[in-house]
Design a protein around this motif. Sequence first.
Motif, PDB file in Angstrom:
ATOM      1  N   LEU A 131      -0.015 -11.446   2.918  1.00 51.24           N
ATOM      2  CA  LEU A 131       0.393  -9.999   2.302  1.00 51.24           C
ATOM      3  C   LEU A 131       0.535  -8.779   3.217  1.00 51.24           C
ATOM      4  CD1 LEU A 131      -1.298 -10.705  -1.043  1.00 51.24           C
ATOM      5  CD2 LEU A 131       1.159 -10.457  -0.850  1.00 51.24           C
ATOM      6  N   LEU A 132      -0.423  -8.866   4.238  1.00 50.84           N
ATOM      7  CA  LEU A 132      -0.607  -7.725   4.905  1.00 50.84           C
ATOM      8  C   LEU A 132       0.490  -7.503   5.930  1.00 50.84           C
ATOM      9  CD1 LEU A 132      -4.508  -7.820   6.275  1.00 50.84           C
ATOM     10  CD2 LEU A 132      -3.268  -6.216   4.732  1.00 50.84           C
ATOM     11  N   VAL A 133       1.167  -8.665   6.668  1.00 50.84           N
ATOM     12  CA  VAL A 133       2.286  -8.803   7.201  1.00 50.84           C
ATOM     13  C   VAL A 133       3.660  -8.393   6.445  1.00 50.84           C
ATOM     14  CG1 VAL A 133       3.879 -10.152   8.468  1.00 50.84           C
ATOM     15  CG2 VAL A 133       1.444 -10.539   8.889  1.00 50.84           C
ATOM     16  N   LEU A 134       3.646  -8.622   5.330  1.00 46.93           N
ATOM     17  CA  LEU A 134       4.728  -8.378   4.242  1.00 46.93           C
ATOM     18  C   LEU A 134       4.711  -6.984   3.946  1.00 46.93           C
ATOM     19  CD1 LEU A 134       7.330  -9.558   3.318  1.00 46.93           C
ATOM     20  CD2 LEU A 134       6.031 -10.406   1.082  1.00 46.93           C
ATOM     21  N   ALA A 135       3.494  -6.426   3.533  1.00 46.63           N
ATOM     22  CA  ALA A 135       3.291  -5.081   3.275  1.00 46.63           C
ATOM     23  C   ALA A 135       3.657  -4.246   4.474  1.00 46.63           C
ATOM     24  CB  ALA A 135       1.737  -4.862   2.740  1.00 46.63           C
ATOM     25  N   GLY A 136       3.342  -4.351   5.529  1.00 45.29           N
ATOM     26  CA  GLY A 136       3.747  -3.869   6.885  1.00 45.29           C
ATOM     27  C   GLY A 136       5.192  -3.764   7.107  1.00 45.29           C
ATOM     28  N   ALA A 137       5.720  -4.974   6.749  1.00 45.60           N
ATOM     29  CA  ALA A 137       7.297  -5.173   7.007  1.00 45.60           C
ATOM     30  C   ALA A 137       7.876  -4.094   6.075  1.00 45.60           C
ATOM     31  CB  ALA A 137       7.819  -6.466   6.794  1.00 45.60           C
ATOM     32  N   ALA A 171      10.262  -0.873   7.049  1.00 43.47           N
ATOM     33  CA  ALA A 171      11.473  -0.911   6.574  1.00 43.47           C
ATOM     34  C   ALA A 171      11.849   0.479   5.771  1.00 43.47           C
ATOM     35  CB  ALA A 171      11.863  -2.210   5.597  1.00 43.47           C
ATOM     36  N   SER A 172      11.104   0.792   4.972  1.00 40.07           N
ATOM     37  CA  SER A 172      11.158   2.243   4.296  1.00 40.07           C
ATOM     38  C   SER A 172      11.069   3.216   5.167  1.00 40.07           C
ATOM     39  CB  SER A 172      10.220   2.264   3.106  1.00 40.07           C
ATOM     40  OG  SER A 172       8.794   2.444   3.693  1.00 40.07           O
ATOM     41  N   LEU A 173      10.253   3.346   6.162  1.00 41.79           N
ATOM     42  CA  LEU A 173      10.128   4.338   7.296  1.00 41.79           C
ATOM     43  C   LEU A 173      11.450   4.381   8.046  1.00 41.79           C
ATOM     44  CD1 LEU A 173       8.475   6.471   8.765  1.00 41.79           C
ATOM     45  CD2 LEU A 173       7.799   4.680  10.104  1.00 41.79           C
ATOM     46  N   VAL A 174      12.096   3.474   8.408  1.00 44.49           N
ATOM     47  CA  VAL A 174      13.122   3.359   9.276  1.00 44.49           C
ATOM     48  C   VAL A 174      14.237   3.870   8.133  1.00 44.49           C
ATOM     49  CG1 VAL A 174      15.019   1.886  10.389  1.00 44.49           C
ATOM     50  CG2 VAL A 174      12.446   1.780  10.683  1.00 44.49           C
ATOM     51  N   SER A 231       1.027  -1.149   0.102  1.00 44.59           N
ATOM     52  CA  SER A 231       0.323  -0.068   0.030  1.00 44.59           C
ATOM     53  C   SER A 231       0.957   1.507  -0.177  1.00 44.59           C
ATOM     54  CB  SER A 231      -0.927  -0.131   1.219  1.00 44.59           C
ATOM     55  OG  SER A 231      -0.199  -0.237   2.434  1.00 44.59           O
ATOM     56  N   CYS A 232       1.882   1.343   0.722  1.00 46.45           N
ATOM     57  CA  CYS A 232       2.710   2.454   0.896  1.00 46.45           C
ATOM     58  C   CYS A 232       4.066   2.494   1.211  1.00 46.45           C
ATOM     59  CB  CYS A 232       1.867   3.583   1.634  1.00 46.45           C
ATOM     60  SG  CYS A 232       2.067   3.302   3.623  1.00 46.45           S
ATOM     61  N   ILE A 233       4.852   3.391   0.884  1.00 45.45           N
ATOM     62  CA  ILE A 233       6.195   3.547   1.201  1.00 45.45           C
ATOM     63  C   ILE A 233       6.558   4.725   1.641  1.00 45.45           C
ATOM     64  CG2 ILE A 233       6.984   1.420  -0.141  1.00 45.45           C
ATOM     65  CD1 ILE A 233       8.172   3.478  -2.190  1.00 45.45           C
ATOM     66  N   GLN A 292      18.307  28.092   1.845  1.00 43.03           N
ATOM     67  CA  GLN A 292      18.328  26.702   2.714  1.00 43.03           C
ATOM     68  C   GLN A 292      17.708  25.449   2.145  1.00 43.03           C
ATOM     69  OE1 GLN A 292      16.639  28.098   6.434  1.00 43.03           O
ATOM     70  NE2 GLN A 292      18.518  28.639   7.142  1.00 43.03           N
ATOM     71  N   ARG A 293      18.324  24.420   2.570  1.00 41.19           N
ATOM     72  CA  ARG A 293      17.705  23.096   2.035  1.00 41.19           C
ATOM     73  C   ARG A 293      17.115  22.196   3.158  1.00 41.19           C
ATOM     74  NH1 ARG A 293      22.138  20.445  -1.600  1.00 41.19           N
ATOM     75  NH2 ARG A 293      23.585  21.297   0.222  1.00 41.19           N
ATOM     76  N   HIS A 294      16.091  21.711   3.059  1.00 36.37           N
ATOM     77  CA  HIS A 294      15.562  21.030   4.419  1.00 36.37           C
ATOM     78  C   HIS A 294      15.059  19.760   3.638  1.00 36.37           C
ATOM     79  CE1 HIS A 294      15.317  24.014   7.317  1.00 36.37           C
ATOM     80  NE2 HIS A 294      15.082  25.023   6.268  1.00 36.37           N
ATOM     81  N   MET A 295      14.874  18.705   4.526  1.00 35.11           N
ATOM     82  CA  MET A 295      14.540  17.356   4.105  1.00 35.11           C
ATOM     83  C   MET A 295      13.299  16.967   4.701  1.00 35.11           C
ATOM     84  SD  MET A 295      17.751  14.756   3.761  1.00 35.11           S
ATOM     85  CE  MET A 295      17.065  13.909   2.275  1.00 35.11           C
ATOM     86  N   THR A 296      12.209  16.466   4.058  1.00 40.51           N
ATOM     87  CA  THR A 296      10.839  16.001   4.712  1.00 40.51           C
ATOM     88  C   THR A 296      10.751  14.463   4.381  1.00 40.51           C
ATOM     89  OG1 THR A 296       9.691  16.841   3.022  1.00 40.51           O
ATOM     90  CG2 THR A 296       9.894  18.236   4.962  1.00 40.51           C
ATOM     91  N   LEU A 297      10.088  13.862   5.067  1.00 39.46           N
ATOM     92  CA  LEU A 297       9.690  12.455   4.943  1.00 39.46           C
ATOM     93  C   LEU A 297       8.258  12.266   4.407  1.00 39.46           C
ATOM     94  CD1 LEU A 297      10.633   9.619   5.337  1.00 39.46           C
ATOM     95  CD2 LEU A 297       9.571   9.501   7.571  1.00 39.46           C
ATOM     96  N   GLU A 298       8.078  11.765   3.313  1.00 34.92           N
ATOM     97  CA  GLU A 298       6.693  11.759   2.673  1.00 34.92           C
ATOM     98  C   GLU A 298       6.318  10.335   2.459  1.00 34.92           C
ATOM     99  OE1 GLU A 298       6.599  14.072  -0.756  1.00 34.92           O
ATOM    100  OE2 GLU A 298       6.805  15.993   0.335  1.00 34.92           O
ATOM    101  N   ALA A 299       4.969  10.101   2.503  1.00 43.03           N
ATOM    102  CA  ALA A 299       4.599   8.544   2.219  1.00 43.03           C
ATOM    103  C   ALA A 299       3.862   8.790   0.939  1.00 43.03           C
ATOM    104  CB  ALA A 299       3.335   8.624   3.253  1.00 43.03           C
ATOM    105  N   TYR A 300       4.180   7.735   0.214  1.00 44.57           N
ATOM    106  CA  TYR A 300       3.494   7.632  -1.153  1.00 44.57           C
ATOM    107  C   TYR A 300       2.651   6.301  -1.451  1.00 44.57           C
ATOM    108  CZ  TYR A 300       6.749  11.209  -2.651  1.00 44.57           C
ATOM    109  OH  TYR A 300       7.324  12.353  -2.906  1.00 44.57           O
ATOM    110  N   GLN A 301       1.511   6.232  -1.664  1.00 45.74           N
ATOM    111  CA  GLN A 301       0.660   5.070  -1.910  1.00 45.74           C
ATOM    112  C   GLN A 301       1.011   4.529  -3.499  1.00 45.74           C
ATOM    113  OE1 GLN A 301      -3.341   5.560  -1.395  1.00 45.74           O
ATOM    114  NE2 GLN A 301      -3.821   3.353  -1.762  1.00 45.74           N
ATOM    115  N   ILE A 302       1.395   3.276  -3.331  1.00 46.30           N
ATOM    116  CA  ILE A 302       2.121   2.631  -4.436  1.00 46.30           C
ATOM    117  C   ILE A 302       0.762   2.006  -5.357  1.00 46.30           C
ATOM    118  CG2 ILE A 302       4.418   2.927  -4.614  1.00 46.30           C
ATOM    119  CD1 ILE A 302       4.588   0.313  -3.130  1.00 46.30           C
ATOM    120  N   ALA A 303       0.016   1.396  -4.535  1.00 48.42           N
ATOM    121  CA  ALA A 303      -1.270   0.539  -4.948  1.00 48.42           C
ATOM    122  C   ALA A 303      -2.110   0.102  -3.848  1.00 48.42           C
ATOM    123  CB  ALA A 303      -0.562  -0.832  -5.582  1.00 48.42           C
ATOM    124  N   ALA A 304      -3.257  -0.325  -4.273  1.00 49.87           N
ATOM    125  CA  ALA A 304      -4.215  -1.000  -3.078  1.00 49.87           C
ATOM    126  C   ALA A 304      -4.340  -2.448  -3.485  1.00 49.87           C
ATOM    127  CB  ALA A 304      -5.466  -0.313  -3.409  1.00 49.87           C
TER     128      ALA A 304
END
Length: 99
Positions: A59-65, A69-72, A16-18, A35-47
């Motif tokens: 699939l839900l467990v793998l999608a959550g992982a 991982a992308s969040l960390v 669903s998202c990364i 000045q440059r700043h970095m932000t963290l954005e969520a992207y939905q890639i599919a439903a």
Amino acid sequence: MALPGTLLIACMLLCSCIFLPRTTTRYDPACGITQRHMTLEAYQIAAFGGCRNEGCAELLVLAGAVSAASLVVSGSVVAVGEVVYWLEAKGRCLTVPGF
């Protein structure tokens, strides 16, 4: 039980998202620098399409992982990037008191 390769392909198609880092710039008139700043954005890639029984839970467990991982990883990149950009701005803006 699904084969690991099949599960990985299904996750890549159905996750669903990364989270990805994004760099933005803005002008600081007090220092006269950009000045440059970095932000963290969520992207939905599919439903999620159609999943059934135990495959849906896997699939839900793998999608959550994948999402976690992308969040960390991306969160770490943003934290380090913000420190670097802050130090860069501080070094370039030494003429303004209180910066």
